[in-house]
Motif scaffolding. Structure first.
Motif, PDB file in Angstrom:
ATOM      1  N   UNK A  86     -85.666   1.074 -14.665  1.00  0.00           N
ATOM      2  CA  UNK A  86     -87.240   1.116 -15.147  1.00  0.00           C
ATOM      3  C   UNK A  86     -87.708   2.367 -14.260  1.00  0.00           C
ATOM      4  N   UNK A  87     -87.359   3.180 -13.416  1.00  0.00           N
ATOM      5  CA  UNK A  87     -87.074   4.997 -13.080  1.00  0.00           C
ATOM      6  C   UNK A  87     -87.802   5.003 -14.241  1.00  0.00           C
ATOM      7  N   UNK A  90     -88.574   4.167 -17.620  1.00  0.00           N
ATOM      8  CA  UNK A  90     -89.923   5.115 -18.652  1.00  0.00           C
ATOM      9  C   UNK A  90     -90.921   5.449 -18.228  1.00  0.00           C
ATOM     10  N   UNK A  91     -90.797   6.433 -17.402  1.00  0.00           N
ATOM     11  CA  UNK A  91     -91.989   7.346 -17.513  1.00  0.00           C
ATOM     12  C   UNK A  91     -91.417   8.811 -17.281  1.00  0.00           C
ATOM     13  N   UNK A 101     -90.254  11.618 -15.199  1.00  0.00           N
ATOM     14  CA  UNK A 101     -90.373  11.886 -12.730  1.00  0.00           C
ATOM     15  C   UNK A 101     -91.887  12.260 -13.023  1.00  0.00           C
ATOM     16  N   UNK A 102     -92.390  11.761 -11.501  1.00  0.00           N
ATOM     17  CA  UNK A 102     -93.460  12.223 -11.031  1.00  0.00           C
ATOM     18  C   UNK A 102     -93.763  14.332 -10.245  1.00  0.00           C
ATOM     19  N   UNK A 103     -91.814  14.570  -9.929  1.00  0.00           N
ATOM     20  CA  UNK A 103     -92.054  15.870  -9.614  1.00  0.00           C
ATOM     21  C   UNK A 103     -91.989  17.109 -11.024  1.00  0.00           C
ATOM     22  N   UNK A 134     -94.714  17.130 -12.886  1.00  0.00           N
ATOM     23  CA  UNK A 134     -96.053  16.673 -13.508  1.00  0.00           C
ATOM     24  C   UNK A 134     -96.199  18.612 -12.709  1.00  0.00           C
ATOM     25  N   UNK A 135     -96.889  19.321 -13.329  1.00  0.00           N
ATOM     26  CA  UNK A 135     -97.398  20.135 -12.439  1.00  0.00           C
ATOM     27  C   UNK A 135     -98.757  20.787 -11.433  1.00  0.00           C
ATOM     28  N   UNK A 194    -102.225  19.431 -10.806  1.00  0.00           N
ATOM     29  CA  UNK A 194    -102.880  18.507 -10.122  1.00  0.00           C
ATOM     30  C   UNK A 194    -103.919  17.198 -11.057  1.00  0.00           C
ATOM     31  N   UNK A 195    -103.671  16.134 -11.449  1.00  0.00           N
ATOM     32  CA  UNK A 195    -104.874  15.702 -12.234  1.00  0.00           C
ATOM     33  C   UNK A 195    -105.862  15.287 -12.720  1.00  0.00           C
ATOM     34  N   UNK A 196    -106.967  16.315 -13.530  1.00  0.00           N
ATOM     35  CA  UNK A 196    -108.823  15.985 -12.890  1.00  0.00           C
ATOM     36  C   UNK A 196    -108.977  14.913 -12.601  1.00  0.00           C
ATOM     37  N   UNK A 197    -110.406  14.471 -12.133  1.00  0.00           N
ATOM     38  CA  UNK A 197    -110.913  13.613 -11.675  1.00  0.00           C
ATOM     39  C   UNK A 197    -111.294  12.536 -13.394  1.00  0.00           C
ATOM     40  N   UNK A 213    -109.164   7.708  -5.973  1.00  0.00           N
ATOM     41  CA  UNK A 213    -110.268   9.416  -7.119  1.00  0.00           C
ATOM     42  C   UNK A 213    -111.437   9.129  -7.893  1.00  0.00           C
ATOM     43  N   UNK A 255    -113.289  13.351  -3.998  1.00  0.00           N
ATOM     44  CA  UNK A 255    -112.086  12.563  -3.991  1.00  0.00           C
ATOM     45  C   UNK A 255    -111.076  13.505  -5.240  1.00  0.00           C
ATOM     46  N   UNK A 279     -91.021  -2.829 -11.770  1.00  0.00           N
ATOM     47  CA  UNK A 279     -90.978  -2.059 -10.732  1.00  0.00           C
ATOM     48  C   UNK A 279     -91.006  -3.557  -9.269  1.00  0.00           C
ATOM     49  N   UNK A 338     -87.651   9.290  -7.515  1.00  0.00           N
ATOM     50  CA  UNK A 338     -88.424   9.808  -8.742  1.00  0.00           C
ATOM     51  C   UNK A 338     -89.023  11.222  -8.718  1.00  0.00           C
TER      52      UNK A 338
END
Lengths: 267, 331
Positions: A1-2, A4-5, A7-9, A11-12, A14-17, A110, B75, B119, B181
């Motif tokens: 399952x994990x 399918x995307x 891994x979280x780590x 990503x470098x 931080x994503x924008x709003x 966010x 935010x 999940x 993960x």
């Protein structure tokens, strides 16, 4: 399952709003969906002004045969429909949302408060227009009311203009009170304001003292301006300053209520 | 501004009061990338207050809270944060897939809806209104919502309270998978079992302070205290407090004569052996595992005395077994 995307780590940055507009649209859509899922709340709100037209105006031939008087009768009930939608969506609606733990969860997502508020206002405006649909249809079919294309365009703009002060009044109530208290206060505000503002009976039949008092109310000012735009009967010179004055006062009340609520729950 | 090198959580000398109550008293805590931390403590210890500060829902009275180096009140600092609504906190009229999509709409790169549902074993419920879900299903959805934004830090406040064993294991597995993960996870609980199942590092809070902050194994030692209850003649109680490993003694008059004393001890074996060696005239001896609440109380009082005797060396054999009246209830 994990798998399918990614891994979280990995990503470098931080994503924008997400953008202001997409968040506002998101909140508007889901608030509309939540409202529409409780049909009884919607139907009552949509049908009351139309029923008032059917029962109190349509049977009176003296009104329905005169284009100017008919248009004014539909216009004042339309003003009531907008006022009622705003007070219910924002007054009781906000108070109910605040009581939900989900509201606290949404605050931790966010998004800035601005788009959320914009989504709420947009949803309220949609309900104002929806409440007018049956009213305008009944008015057009059963009375002599008519609008030129320019007047119709003016009426569409007036809905948004009239919604501003009553949205602010609704928010002042919704952010200041619990949901039970808000419902009572909305009802106690809505009907006296509507009656004294000439939304049920035209101000021409008011005794002089009531007419004088009425001139100072936001509902009367809104009604007179809507009637002016739709039927050409000039509103009093006071209507615009009165409505603007109330808008400022109600804006202050709404901001105070929002701030106090934040301070109480989230300081 | 958030930076990628800053730790997910940095709490620096934070104090938070509610009126006269001090919920957090000069708390400092750092959680690094990839950690899975259990926040353990009795109700009212300050766990939820700490999480609400991290989620930007409240501000500290003193000290600073940083989320990936940014202020959680902004935010923009919360784009890598996942939190969960309380169990009762889902919009009743929305369908499961709609709630997931709504939350996903707040993130630039959300987890696909199908993955969230998979999940948490919610695929068959996608079209169900949340008001029609069972308690366990709601809880799974609520925890699932915390992962929708593919956060690098997940905060979970008592995620499985009120769930049956099976539902609890589904949730724990989903959280372990997500941690595997590469995410950082902070989970609060007042169930030791939940912390044992999830956490590698455990932070024990009580009375608004951090009482212990250590590996799971060390903290388990710290809280594995026993209650030793026995009846002694009036006046013999004073000797009990001096027994090895005893943190706390409470006495009540026994209606059948003497005093019924309850000792909270790190090591019941050592304690009982000492009772026998010192010829304390006791009868009706009972030994049982202490509740987590009692363990915390003893931990709190030993922390106040500046002693860490709770981690006394274990005795090799069970002395309690030598006394025929002893019963030991395993935790």
């Amino acid at each position: 399952m994990s798998t399918t995307t990614a891994p979280v780590a990995s990503r470098t940055a931080p994503p924008a709003l997400r953008s202001w507009a997409s968040l506002a649209w998101l909140h508007a859509r889901y608030q509309f969906l939540e409202t529409v899922r409780v049909p009884i709340a919607v139907i009552g709100n949509l049908l009351f002004p139309t029923l008032a037209l059917l029962f109190f105006v349509i049977p009176q031939d003296a009104i329905t045969s005169d284009p100017a008087i008919s248009t004014a009768a539909v216009a004042q009930l339309a003003t009531f429909a907008v006022m009622s939608s705003c007070l219910f969506t924002h007054g009781t609606g906000v108070a109910e949302d605040r009581a939900q733990p989900f509201d606290t969860f949404v605050r931790a997502l966010p998004a800035r408060p601005g788009p959320r508020l914009a989504g709420r206002v947009l949803n309220g405006l949609v309900w104002c227009y929806l409440a007018l649909v049956p009213l305008v249809v009944v008015g057009a079919v059963f009375t002599a009311a008519t609008l030129t294309p320019l007047q119709a365009l003016g009426a569409v703009v007036m809905v948004a203009a009239v919604a501003v002060p009553f949205t602010l009044l609704g928010m002042a109530i919704g952010y200041a009170l619990s949901s039970k208290a808000a419902l009572a206060v909305v009802q106690c505000t809505l009907f006296p304001l509507a009656f004294a503002g000439g939304l049920f009976m035209p101000p021409e039949v008011f005794p002089r003292w009531l007419d004088a008092l009425s001139q100072a109310l936001p509902s009367r000012a809104a009604r007179d301006l809507v009637v002016q735009v739709t039927s050409g009967v000039d509103a009093s010179a006071l209507a615009v300053p009165v409505l603007l004055g109330w808008t400022v006062v109600l804006a202050v009340l709404a901001v105070v209520a929002v701030r106090r609520d934040e301070g109480r729950r989230f300081r | 501004m958030t930076t990628d090198t800053a730790p997910p959580v940095l709490v620096d000398h934070v104090t938070r009061r509610f009126g006269d109550v001090t919920a957090l008293d000069d708390v400092s805590l750092r959680v690094d990338h990839g950690e899975i931390v259990g926040l353990l403590g009795p109700n009212g210890a300050g766990k939820t207050t700490l999480l609400s500060l991290l989620a930007g829902l409240r501000t500290p009275d003193a000290g600073t809270v940083r989320l990936f180096g940014g202020d959680p009140r902004d935010p923009a600092s919360r784009t890598s944060l996942g939190t969960t609504p309380q169990e009762t906190g889902l919009p009743d009229t929305l369908k499961v897939r709609e709630v997931v999509d709504f939350v996903a709409g707040h993130f630039a790169d959300p987890m696909p809806r199908s993955e969230v549902l998979a999940r948490f074993a919610l695929e068959d419920l996608a079209d169900r209104q949340t008001g029609a879900l069972s308690g366990g299903q709601k809880r799974r959805l609520a925890v699932g919502l915390s992962l929708v934004g593919r956060p690098r830090l997940v905060l979970l406040d008592e995620p499985t309270t009120g769930l049956d064993v099976e539902a609890r294991h589904v949730l724990w597995q989903a959280l372990r998978d997500y941690h595997a993960d590469g995410a950082t996870v902070i989970v609060t609980s007042h169930y030791l079992e939940e912390i044992e199942a999830l956490a590698q590092r455990v932070v024990v809070v009580g009375g608004g302070r951090v009482i212990a902050d250590d590996t799971l194994a060390r903290v388990l030692d710290l809280v594995s205290v026993r209650r030793v209850t026995l009846t002694v003649p009036v006046g013999a109680g004073a000797a009990l407090a001096g027994l090895p490993g005893v943190h706390d003694v409470t006495e009540v008059p026994d209606p059948r004569g003497g005093v019924r004393a309850t000792l909270v001890a790190a090591d019941a074996d050592v304690c009982v052996r000492a009772l026998v060696e010192r010829a304390v005239p006791f009868h009706d001896l009972e030994v049982r595992g202490a509740s987590l609440e009692e363990a915390f109380l003893s931990l709190t009082s030993s922390a106040e005395h500046g002693a860490s005797s709770a981690a006394a060396t274990p005795a090799p054999a069970s002395a309690a077994a030598t006394d025929p009246t002893a019963t030991e209830v395993a935790r």
